[in-house]
Design a protein around this motif. Structure first.
Motif, PDB file in Angstrom:
ATOM      1  N   GLY A  20      10.556   2.384   0.207  1.00 40.71           N
ATOM      2  CA  GLY A  20      10.115   2.326   1.588  1.00 40.71           C
ATOM      3  C   GLY A  20      11.199   2.523   2.632  1.00 40.71           C
ATOM      4  O   GLY A  20      10.906   2.906   3.763  1.00 40.71           O
ATOM      5  N   GLU A  45       5.727  -3.215   3.554  1.00 35.39           N
ATOM      6  CA  GLU A  45       4.585  -2.343   3.810  1.00 35.39           C
ATOM      7  C   GLU A  45       4.735  -1.536   5.093  1.00 35.39           C
ATOM      8  O   GLU A  45       4.361  -0.351   5.136  1.00 35.39           O
ATOM      9  CB  GLU A  45       3.295  -3.165   3.847  1.00 35.39           C
ATOM     10  CG  GLU A  45       2.052  -2.321   3.835  1.00 35.39           C
ATOM     11  CD  GLU A  45       0.864  -3.021   3.202  1.00 35.39           C
ATOM     12  OE1 GLU A  45      -0.229  -2.429   3.245  1.00 35.39           O
ATOM     13  OE2 GLU A  45       1.014  -4.144   2.684  1.00 35.39           O
ATOM     14  N   ALA A  46       5.266  -2.113   6.150  1.00 40.43           N
ATOM     15  CA  ALA A  46       5.388  -1.389   7.417  1.00 40.43           C
ATOM     16  C   ALA A  46       6.298  -0.176   7.264  1.00 40.43           C
ATOM     17  O   ALA A  46       5.960   0.940   7.706  1.00 40.43           O
ATOM     18  CB  ALA A  46       5.901  -2.317   8.509  1.00 40.43           C
ATOM     19  N   ALA A  48       7.035   1.355   4.488  1.00 35.26           N
ATOM     20  CA  ALA A  48       6.428   2.285   3.541  1.00 35.26           C
ATOM     21  C   ALA A  48       5.331   3.119   4.193  1.00 35.26           C
ATOM     22  O   ALA A  48       5.251   4.335   3.989  1.00 35.26           O
ATOM     23  CB  ALA A  48       5.878   1.519   2.345  1.00 35.26           C
ATOM     24  N   ARG A  49       4.488   2.487   4.996  1.00 34.83           N
ATOM     25  CA  ARG A  49       3.413   3.223   5.666  1.00 34.83           C
ATOM     26  C   ARG A  49       3.981   4.205   6.675  1.00 34.83           C
ATOM     27  O   ARG A  49       3.444   5.309   6.855  1.00 34.83           O
ATOM     28  CB  ARG A  49       2.457   2.242   6.342  1.00 34.83           C
ATOM     29  CG  ARG A  49       1.684   1.342   5.390  1.00 34.83           C
ATOM     30  CD  ARG A  49       0.797   2.133   4.463  1.00 34.83           C
ATOM     31  NE  ARG A  49       0.003   1.257   3.584  1.00 34.83           N
ATOM     32  CZ  ARG A  49      -0.679   1.678   2.520  1.00 34.83           C
ATOM     33  NH1 ARG A  49      -0.647   2.973   2.192  1.00 34.83           N
ATOM     34  NH2 ARG A  49      -1.374   0.826   1.785  1.00 34.83           N
ATOM     35  N   SER A  50       5.059   3.830   7.331  1.00 38.45           N
ATOM     36  CA  SER A  50       5.700   4.727   8.275  1.00 38.45           C
ATOM     37  C   SER A  50       6.233   5.967   7.560  1.00 38.45           C
ATOM     38  O   SER A  50       6.104   7.097   8.055  1.00 38.45           O
ATOM     39  CB  SER A  50       6.841   4.003   8.996  1.00 38.45           C
ATOM     40  OG  SER A  50       7.539   4.874   9.849  1.00 38.45           O
ATOM     41  N   GLU A  52       5.133   7.185   4.672  1.00 38.75           N
ATOM     42  CA  GLU A  52       3.948   7.950   4.276  1.00 38.75           C
ATOM     43  C   GLU A  52       3.472   8.824   5.420  1.00 38.75           C
ATOM     44  O   GLU A  52       3.171  10.009   5.243  1.00 38.75           O
ATOM     45  CB  GLU A  52       2.815   7.000   3.875  1.00 38.75           C
ATOM     46  CG  GLU A  52       2.638   6.770   2.411  1.00 38.75           C
ATOM     47  CD  GLU A  52       1.327   6.051   2.101  1.00 38.75           C
ATOM     48  OE1 GLU A  52       0.762   6.320   1.032  1.00 38.75           O
ATOM     49  OE2 GLU A  52       0.879   5.228   2.925  1.00 38.75           O
ATOM     50  N   SER A  53       3.387   8.247   6.593  1.00 41.46           N
ATOM     51  CA  SER A  53       2.900   8.977   7.762  1.00 41.46           C
ATOM     52  C   SER A  53       3.836  10.131   8.121  1.00 41.46           C
ATOM     53  O   SER A  53       3.378  11.246   8.434  1.00 41.46           O
ATOM     54  CB  SER A  53       2.760   8.022   8.946  1.00 41.46           C
ATOM     55  OG  SER A  53       2.372   8.706  10.107  1.00 41.46           O
ATOM     56  N   SER A  56       3.331  13.132   5.776  1.00 38.87           N
ATOM     57  CA  SER A  56       1.923  13.432   5.473  1.00 38.87           C
ATOM     58  C   SER A  56       1.581  14.910   5.526  1.00 38.87           C
ATOM     59  O   SER A  56       0.528  15.324   5.042  1.00 38.87           O
ATOM     60  CB  SER A  56       1.008  12.671   6.438  1.00 38.87           C
ATOM     61  OG  SER A  56       1.245  13.080   7.783  1.00 38.87           O
ATOM     62  N   PHE A  64       2.088   5.541  -1.471  1.00 35.46           N
ATOM     63  CA  PHE A  64       2.684   4.209  -1.492  1.00 35.46           C
ATOM     64  C   PHE A  64       1.828   3.245  -2.312  1.00 35.46           C
ATOM     65  O   PHE A  64       0.600   3.235  -2.207  1.00 35.46           O
ATOM     66  CB  PHE A  64       2.824   3.679  -0.070  1.00 35.46           C
ATOM     67  CG  PHE A  64       3.104   2.198   0.026  1.00 35.46           C
ATOM     68  CD1 PHE A  64       4.208   1.639  -0.584  1.00 35.46           C
ATOM     69  CD2 PHE A  64       2.240   1.366   0.732  1.00 35.46           C
ATOM     70  CE1 PHE A  64       4.469   0.270  -0.502  1.00 35.46           C
ATOM     71  CE2 PHE A  64       2.484   0.005   0.824  1.00 35.46           C
ATOM     72  CZ  PHE A  64       3.598  -0.544   0.207  1.00 35.46           C
ATOM     73  N   ARG A  66       1.869  -0.930  -3.024  1.00 36.78           N
ATOM     74  CA  ARG A  66       2.512  -2.223  -2.819  1.00 36.78           C
ATOM     75  C   ARG A  66       2.656  -2.913  -4.159  1.00 36.78           C
ATOM     76  O   ARG A  66       1.675  -3.107  -4.884  1.00 36.78           O
ATOM     77  CB  ARG A  66       1.701  -3.102  -1.872  1.00 36.78           C
ATOM     78  CG  ARG A  66       2.501  -4.317  -1.408  1.00 36.78           C
ATOM     79  CD  ARG A  66       1.706  -5.341  -0.649  1.00 36.78           C
ATOM     80  NE  ARG A  66       2.576  -6.338  -0.067  1.00 36.78           N
ATOM     81  CZ  ARG A  66       3.197  -7.308  -0.760  1.00 36.78           C
ATOM     82  NH1 ARG A  66       3.023  -7.399  -2.072  1.00 36.78           N
ATOM     83  NH2 ARG A  66       3.996  -8.174  -0.148  1.00 36.78           N
TER      84      ARG A  66
END
Length: 255
Positions: A20, A45-46, A48-50, A52-53, A56, A64, A66
């Motif tokens: 991440g 998670e924050a 990792a999601r960033s 991913e985005s 994209s 990702f 968790r």
């Protein structure tokens, strides 16, 4: 920085632990840019999601998962889900770690177990989780992340250095046991890498200057430099590389 293109990495299924942020995020992005199919594990998670985005819009966006790598049950479940989603893993990058500082007199048995779990134990069990699929394919790559710290005997890192020294032994053991199945296992040993965590928690302008002065190459190491080594070792260009340590430390010989 310009990167080499490794055609053999295109379409390969890659798992990066601790992907991440920091070195792990650079690994994820670098493999994605090689058109690999990347899954990455983390508890942040924050971040990792960033990531991913941000990635994209590529041909194979990273996925990702968790996963608390100190929980062996979660490791088994996560890798089973990854394999069920598209087949065996071709490349595992065991990157996750935590370099919290600690004083010898304050270490408890619980803290010892926790440090070994977060820095060493999961590398074996993640390797175990992918080994079956790699054996069935007759090929695979496992890259373990070590650390320059124990080679230099840095202060307030006794347990971290114990784990990182163990990773080099683990690498050689796995390379021997899995080599008969054409599975290559190597260890990447980063030096003082300029990650957000290092810069926020440990480094100052004075400490950076001291590190750079002790390196043969007096330039800072960024996560992308470590990722470049991973790309090479994971590719077919490194087909006869196994059971060894590869340093990305700018020739750092002193603390």
């Amino acid at each position: 920085m310009l990167s080499a293109i490794y055609p053999s990495l295109a379409g390969r299924r890659v798992v990066v632990t601790g992907g991440g942020s920091g070195i792990g995020a650079a690994m994820v992005e670098s493999f994605v840019r090689q058109n690999a199919k990347v899954h990455f594990l983390d508890i942040a998670e924050a971040d990792a999601r960033s990531l991913e985005s941000r990635l994209s819009d590529v041909a194979h966006p990273p996925v990702f998962h968790r996963c608390d790598l100190t929980d062996i049950g979660e490791i088994h479940a996560t890798f089973a889900a990854i394999e069920a989603s598209g087949g065996p893993v071709n490349i595992l990058v065991n990157n996750a770690a935590n370099d919290d500082r600690h004083e010898v007199d304050r270490v408890t048995p619980h803290y010892w177990d926790a440090r070994i779990a977060v820095n060493l134990r999961h590398q074996f069990f993640c390797a175990q989780a992918v080994a079956g699929g790699m054996r069935a394919m007759g090929q695979g790559v496992i890259l373990n992340l070590g650390s320059i710290s124990w080679h230099l005997a840095l202060p307030e890192l006794s347990l971290y250095m114990t784990a990182k020294a163990g990773i080099e032994g683990l690498t050689r053991g796995l390379a021997r046991d899995l080599g008969k199945f054409n599975i290559r296992v190597n260890c990447i040993v980063p030096g003082a890498v300029r990650t957000p965590r290092q810069m926020q928690l440990w480094q100052t302008p004075e400490s950076e200057a001291k590190v750079v002065a002790a390196q043969c190459l007096q330039q800072r190491i960024d996560p992308a430099h470590v990722a470049e080594m991973a790309l090479f070792l994971a590719s077919d260009d490194a087909a006869r590389c196994s059971g060894r340590e590869y340093f990305v430390d700018a020739g750092w010989y002193g603390a």
